[in-house]
Design a protein around this motif. Structure first.
Motif, PDB file in Angstrom:
ATOM      1  N   VAL A 187      19.484   9.239   5.590  1.00 43.34           N
ATOM      2  CA  VAL A 187      18.052   9.150   5.285  1.00 43.34           C
ATOM      3  C   VAL A 187      17.796   8.026   4.286  1.00 43.34           C
ATOM      4  CG1 VAL A 187      16.128  10.317   4.156  1.00 43.34           C
ATOM      5  CG2 VAL A 187      17.505  11.544   5.834  1.00 43.34           C
ATOM      6  N   ARG A 188      18.633   7.964   3.238  1.00 46.05           N
ATOM      7  CA  ARG A 188      18.443   6.936   2.219  1.00 46.05           C
ATOM      8  C   ARG A 188      18.547   5.527   2.811  1.00 46.05           C
ATOM      9  NH1 ARG A 188      22.352   8.180  -1.036  1.00 46.05           N
ATOM     10  NH2 ARG A 188      21.122   9.421  -2.516  1.00 46.05           N
ATOM     11  N   GLN A 189      19.569   5.317   3.634  1.00 42.67           N
ATOM     12  CA  GLN A 189      19.735   3.991   4.237  1.00 42.67           C
ATOM     13  C   GLN A 189      18.591   3.667   5.195  1.00 42.67           C
ATOM     14  OE1 GLN A 189      21.905   1.761   3.217  1.00 42.67           O
ATOM     15  NE2 GLN A 189      22.554   3.335   1.720  1.00 42.67           N
ATOM     16  N   SER A 190      18.102   4.664   5.893  1.00 42.62           N
ATOM     17  CA  SER A 190      16.967   4.437   6.809  1.00 42.62           C
ATOM     18  C   SER A 190      15.709   4.075   6.044  1.00 42.62           C
ATOM     19  CB  SER A 190      16.734   5.697   7.661  1.00 42.62           C
ATOM     20  OG  SER A 190      17.840   5.980   8.482  1.00 42.62           O
ATOM     21  N   ILE A 191      15.489   4.742   4.923  1.00 42.23           N
ATOM     22  CA  ILE A 191      14.321   4.424   4.095  1.00 42.23           C
ATOM     23  C   ILE A 191      14.419   3.004   3.570  1.00 42.23           C
ATOM     24  CG2 ILE A 191      13.171   4.934   1.902  1.00 42.23           C
ATOM     25  CD1 ILE A 191      13.817   7.895   2.392  1.00 42.23           C
ATOM     26  N   LYS A 192      15.599   2.612   3.117  1.00 45.22           N
ATOM     27  CA  LYS A 192      15.796   1.255   2.601  1.00 45.22           C
ATOM     28  C   LYS A 192      15.549   0.223   3.699  1.00 45.22           C
ATOM     29  CE  LYS A 192      19.099   2.338  -1.074  1.00 45.22           C
ATOM     30  NZ  LYS A 192      18.403   1.622  -2.155  1.00 45.22           N
ATOM     31  N   HIS A 193      15.978   0.566   4.922  1.00 39.78           N
ATOM     32  CA  HIS A 193      15.769  -0.353   6.051  1.00 39.78           C
ATOM     33  C   HIS A 193      14.275  -0.529   6.340  1.00 39.78           C
ATOM     34  CE1 HIS A 193      16.608  -2.387   9.842  1.00 39.78           C
ATOM     35  NE2 HIS A 193      15.711  -1.582  10.417  1.00 39.78           N
ATOM     36  N   VAL A 194      13.533   0.567   6.312  1.00 41.41           N
ATOM     37  CA  VAL A 194      12.090   0.498   6.556  1.00 41.41           C
ATOM     38  C   VAL A 194      11.397  -0.352   5.487  1.00 41.41           C
ATOM     39  CG1 VAL A 194       9.953   1.843   6.569  1.00 41.41           C
ATOM     40  CG2 VAL A 194      11.957   2.671   7.814  1.00 41.41           C
ATOM     41  N   LEU A 195      11.776  -0.141   4.228  1.00 41.42           N
ATOM     42  CA  LEU A 195      11.163  -0.901   3.137  1.00 41.42           C
ATOM     43  C   LEU A 195      11.478  -2.386   3.232  1.00 41.42           C
ATOM     44  CD1 LEU A 195      11.797   1.549   0.162  1.00 41.42           C
ATOM     45  CD2 LEU A 195       9.581   0.946   1.155  1.00 41.42           C
ATOM     46  N   ASP A 200       0.872  -1.184   0.000  1.00 41.22           N
ATOM     47  CA  ASP A 200       0.000   0.000   0.000  1.00 41.22           C
ATOM     48  C   ASP A 200       0.899   1.221   0.000  1.00 41.22           C
ATOM     49  OD1 ASP A 200      -1.637   2.163   0.576  1.00 41.22           O
ATOM     50  OD2 ASP A 200      -2.938   1.019   1.932  1.00 41.22           O
ATOM     51  N   ARG A 201       0.938   1.935  -1.121  1.00 45.78           N
ATOM     52  CA  ARG A 201       1.901   3.034  -1.212  1.00 45.78           C
ATOM     53  C   ARG A 201       1.591   4.179  -0.257  1.00 45.78           C
ATOM     54  NH1 ARG A 201       0.976   5.494  -7.276  1.00 45.78           N
ATOM     55  NH2 ARG A 201      -1.208   6.102  -7.099  1.00 45.78           N
ATOM     56  N   ARG A 202       0.327   4.366   0.103  1.00 43.30           N
ATOM     57  CA  ARG A 202       0.001   5.393   1.083  1.00 43.30           C
ATOM     58  C   ARG A 202       0.559   5.031   2.455  1.00 43.30           C
ATOM     59  NH1 ARG A 202      -6.332   5.696  -0.128  1.00 43.30           N
ATOM     60  NH2 ARG A 202      -5.881   3.463  -0.264  1.00 43.30           N
ATOM     61  N   LYS A 203       0.447   3.753   2.796  1.00 43.18           N
ATOM     62  CA  LYS A 203       0.991   3.301   4.078  1.00 43.18           C
ATOM     63  C   LYS A 203       2.515   3.395   4.076  1.00 43.18           C
ATOM     64  CE  LYS A 203       1.017  -0.567   7.323  1.00 43.18           C
ATOM     65  NZ  LYS A 203       0.566  -1.951   7.596  1.00 43.18           N
ATOM     66  N   VAL A 204       3.139   3.098   2.935  1.00 46.70           N
ATOM     67  CA  VAL A 204       4.593   3.209   2.817  1.00 46.70           C
ATOM     68  C   VAL A 204       5.029   4.643   3.065  1.00 46.70           C
ATOM     69  CG1 VAL A 204       6.530   3.102   1.202  1.00 46.70           C
ATOM     70  CG2 VAL A 204       4.894   1.226   1.293  1.00 46.70           C
ATOM     71  N   ALA A 205       4.365   5.575   2.398  1.00 47.05           N
ATOM     72  CA  ALA A 205       4.713   6.992   2.550  1.00 47.05           C
ATOM     73  C   ALA A 205       4.520   7.450   3.991  1.00 47.05           C
ATOM     74  CB  ALA A 205       3.867   7.832   1.603  1.00 47.05           C
ATOM     75  N   GLU A 206       3.411   7.044   4.605  1.00 48.85           N
ATOM     76  CA  GLU A 206       3.133   7.443   5.985  1.00 48.85           C
ATOM     77  C   GLU A 206       4.158   6.851   6.948  1.00 48.85           C
ATOM     78  OE1 GLU A 206      -0.809   6.101   6.601  1.00 48.85           O
ATOM     79  OE2 GLU A 206      -1.754   7.659   5.362  1.00 48.85           O
ATOM     80  N   THR A 207       4.525   5.589   6.730  1.00 45.72           N
ATOM     81  CA  THR A 207       5.478   4.919   7.617  1.00 45.72           C
ATOM     82  C   THR A 207       6.859   5.554   7.537  1.00 45.72           C
ATOM     83  OG1 THR A 207       4.295   2.816   7.366  1.00 45.72           O
ATOM     84  CG2 THR A 207       6.549   2.709   8.193  1.00 45.72           C
TER      85      THR A 207
END
Length: 301
Positions: free
Chosen positions: A269-277, A221-228
């Motif tokens: 920030v980039r590495q944190s985003i990758k970790h979340v995904l 869910d891309r909305r949930k991804v963006a929110e997370t």
């Protein structure tokens, strides 16, 4: 500023295991198919002939699946930057469609048999059905030891499972014919097998078609991804242009753009985003575009 990474060596290990499993199943299926064709013709059993016809297409489907795994092991090149993995999804889609054709043929033949009953030799039918059942159980067991989540393996396993159901139906029909002489049981049980095949085939075709149409991975869910990401990654102000798709069922991909505030470290920030995904959504191949928010660049919103 964008960056992406991926590692699918683990997938190649599973691919080798799956290729071996599918190859063994193909040899088992193709070897017994000839005996079942002869048994079906001699005994006059539609159930056996239907199962033999199914085994013929199964053999072709398993060979196609084996070839897909072998092709997927080839490295990416300039013209195919993602390699050949998608061919296995295409093979699963084609195999699923063939199951619809098989089921239609079985139903048509059953209708003819119900209108014009054919004498069936129950004893011969029984022994051939028993042999087919043993072979199909062995082939299904071999496939079940592969990577069960792989769509290509699932499609191949469904073909074998359809054969297994066909053998069970032929076995049951032979027993009814031996003890009661009631011939309509043969085409009736064949239709039951066809309906089971259709239900399974629809799931494979739908899932393979979704991947081929670049649909989002299951549960994404891309909305949930963006929110997370906005909530969990410090410095992220907004996430947009989120896209996700799959090369195969095991290789989901995602791209997105994140706007960050003044003082936020781009690499962190980039590495944190990758970790979340990866941890939150199971996507470890991502392309992340980072940009400064308008306010951080000294520009009006």
């Amino acid at each position: 500023m964008a960056h992406h990474d991926h590692d699918h060596s683990h997938g190649h290990v599973h691919g080798t295991q799956n290729q071996r499993a599918v190859g063994i199943a193909a040899l088992l299926t193709g070897g017994f198919m000839i005996a079942e064709v002869i048994g079906g013709v001699v005994s006059g059993s539609l159930a056996l002939l239907a199962d033999a016809g199914h085994m013929l297409t199964d053999f072709a489907a398993l060979v196609l699946a084996w070839f897909a795994f072998r092709l997927a092991r080839r490295p990416a090149d300039e013209g195919r930057t993602y390699g050949f993995d998608r061919f296995s999804v295409l093979a699963a889609f084609v195999n699923g469609l063939t199951l619809f054709v098989i089921a239609g043929w079985i139903c048509l033949e059953a209708y003819k048999r119900l209108n014009q009953p054919v004498e069936v030799i129950g004893g011969l039918m029984l022994w051939v059905a028993l042999g087919g059942l043993m072979v199909n159980i062995l082939a299904f067991w071999v496939l079940s030891r592969g990577e069960g989540d792989n769509l290509n393996v699932r499609a191949a396993a469904l073909h074998v499972a359809g054969d297994l159901f066909g053998s069970v139906a032929a076995l049951a029909a032979s027993l009814v014919i031996i003890f009661t002489g009631w011939m309509p049981i043969d085409p009736l049980l064949s239709v039951l097998v066809a309906l089971i095949i259709l239900r399974s085939a629809w799931h494979v075709v739908r899932e393979a078609g979704h991947i081929l149409l670049e649909g989002a991975p299951k549960g994404f869910d891309r909305r949930k991804v963006a929110e997370t990401i906005t909530a969990e990654v410090a410095g992220v102000i907004r996430v947009h242009h989120v896209h996700a798709w799959s090369i195969t069922q095991e290789r989901p991909m995602a791209t997105l753009e994140a706007e960050i505030g003044d003082g936020a470290d781009v690499d962190q920030v980039r590495q944190s985003i990758k970790h979340v995904l990866k941890e939150g959504f199971g996507i470890d191949h991502t392309t992340v575009e980072i940009s400064r928010a308008a306010a951080a660049r000294g520009l009006p919103d």
